[in-house]
Design a protein around this motif. Structure first.
Motif, mmCIF file in Angstrom:
data_model
loop_
_atom_site.group_PDB
_atom_site.id
_atom_site.type_symbol
_atom_site.label_atom_id
_atom_site.label_comp_id
_atom_site.label_asym_id
_atom_site.label_seq_id
_atom_site.Cartn_x
_atom_site.Cartn_y
_atom_site.Cartn_z
ATOM 1 N N VAL A 45 0.846 -1.201 0.000
ATOM 2 C CA VAL A 45 0.000 0.000 0.000
ATOM 3 C C VAL A 45 0.877 1.246 0.000
ATOM 4 C CG1 VAL A 45 -1.900 -1.190 1.168
ATOM 5 C CG2 VAL A 45 -0.230 0.065 2.532
ATOM 6 N N GLU A 46 0.320 2.345 -0.474
ATOM 7 C CA GLU A 46 1.075 3.596 -0.590
ATOM 8 C C GLU A 46 1.486 4.148 0.770
ATOM 9 O OE1 GLU A 46 0.305 8.008 -2.345
ATOM 10 O OE2 GLU A 46 -0.448 6.320 -3.510
ATOM 11 N N LEU A 106 9.707 -3.111 10.215
ATOM 12 C CA LEU A 106 10.380 -4.391 10.404
ATOM 13 C C LEU A 106 11.825 -4.320 9.910
ATOM 14 C CD1 LEU A 106 7.348 -6.579 9.347
ATOM 15 C CD2 LEU A 106 8.137 -6.051 11.652
ATOM 16 N N PRO A 107 12.671 -5.248 10.360
ATOM 17 C CA PRO A 107 14.098 -5.193 10.022
ATOM 18 C C PRO A 107 14.407 -5.181 8.523
ATOM 19 C CG PRO A 107 13.722 -6.792 11.771
ATOM 20 C CD PRO A 107 12.370 -6.343 11.275
ATOM 21 N N TRP A 108 13.525 -5.715 7.688
ATOM 22 C CA TRP A 108 13.784 -5.761 6.245
ATOM 23 C C TRP A 108 13.290 -4.516 5.512
ATOM 24 C CZ3 TRP A 108 11.511 -9.600 9.065
ATOM 25 C CH2 TRP A 108 10.117 -9.607 9.081
ATOM 26 N N GLY A 109 12.830 -3.501 6.268
ATOM 27 C CA GLY A 109 12.531 -2.212 5.672
ATOM 28 C C GLY A 109 11.090 -1.928 5.328
ATOM 29 N N PHE A 144 -0.687 -5.466 5.556
ATOM 30 C CA PHE A 144 -0.655 -4.289 4.689
ATOM 31 C C PHE A 144 0.690 -3.641 4.975
ATOM 32 C CE2 PHE A 144 -5.162 -4.962 5.632
ATOM 33 C CZ PHE A 144 -5.685 -5.009 4.345
ATOM 34 N N PHE A 145 1.478 -3.380 3.931
ATOM 35 C CA PHE A 145 2.815 -2.859 4.178
ATOM 36 C C PHE A 145 3.219 -1.794 3.169
ATOM 37 C CE2 PHE A 145 3.669 -6.069 1.035
ATOM 38 C CZ PHE A 145 4.769 -5.601 0.319
ATOM 39 N N THR A 146 4.131 -0.922 3.640
ATOM 40 C CA THR A 146 4.736 0.118 2.820
ATOM 41 C C THR A 146 6.248 0.009 2.980
ATOM 42 O OG1 THR A 146 2.859 1.595 3.186
ATOM 43 C CG2 THR A 146 4.914 2.612 2.448
ATOM 44 N N ALA A 173 14.276 -1.318 0.610
ATOM 45 C CA ALA A 173 12.936 -1.877 0.419
ATOM 46 C C ALA A 173 12.193 -1.142 -0.693
ATOM 47 C CB ALA A 173 12.140 -1.823 1.723
ATOM 48 N N ARG A 174 12.329 0.173 -0.725
ATOM 49 C CA ARG A 174 11.662 0.962 -1.785
ATOM 50 C C ARG A 174 12.203 0.559 -3.159
ATOM 51 N NH1 ARG A 174 8.556 4.999 -0.611
ATOM 52 N NH2 ARG A 174 9.212 6.304 -2.341
#
Length: 133
Positions: free
Chosen positions: A76-77, A100-103, A119-121, A127-128
């Motif tokens: 999600v945005e 979270l540790p993985w960004g 749901f994550f950003t 990560a981006r």
């Protein structure tokens, strides 16, 4: 071979479809009163079938509300903005937004049948980049 969809078997298909429509802002396409699909702009499909569809495949092969090994994940945005909306109506919150540790900044809830939904950003540069955002 192409991965086509993930299908959930729901005890109350109307409640499950309404949950995912409201949470994702994606309208469902109903094929029958016992089967609906939500197709995201990225091409992923979440299929939802009522428990009446199970015997069409194999009797007793799937049971609603029995899943404890799958997490459905939605990119999600802005997970914090979504949380403000979901907090007014989602009744089973597992974890409020946290990085979270993985960004990824993630929000975990359960759908009407207890399936875990993330749901994550992506928030770190790595990560981006991974998700192209």
């Amino acid at each position: 071979m192409n991965f086509a969809s993930t299908r959930l078997i729901a005890a109350d298909i109307n409640a499950s479809v309404a949950f995912y429509e409201k949470a994702t802002g994606t309208p469902a396409t109903w094929s029958t009163p016992d089967f609906a699909e939500l197709r995201t702009p990225a091409g992923a499909t979440l299929a939802i079938g009522s428990e009446r569809t199970v015997p069409l495949f194999a009797p007793d092969s799937a049971v609603p509300a029995a899943n404890r090994s799958v997490i459905l994940e939605f990119l999600v945005e802005d997970v914090d903005a979504l949380w403000k909306e979901l907090a007014t109506w989602v009744t089973d919150v597992v974890a409020e937004p946290q990085t979270l540790p993985w960004g990824n900044r993630s929000l975990l809830v359960r759908d009407p049948d207890g399936t875990l939904v993330n749901f994550f950003t992506p928030v770190t540069p790595e990560a981006r980049e991974k998700f192209g955002v």
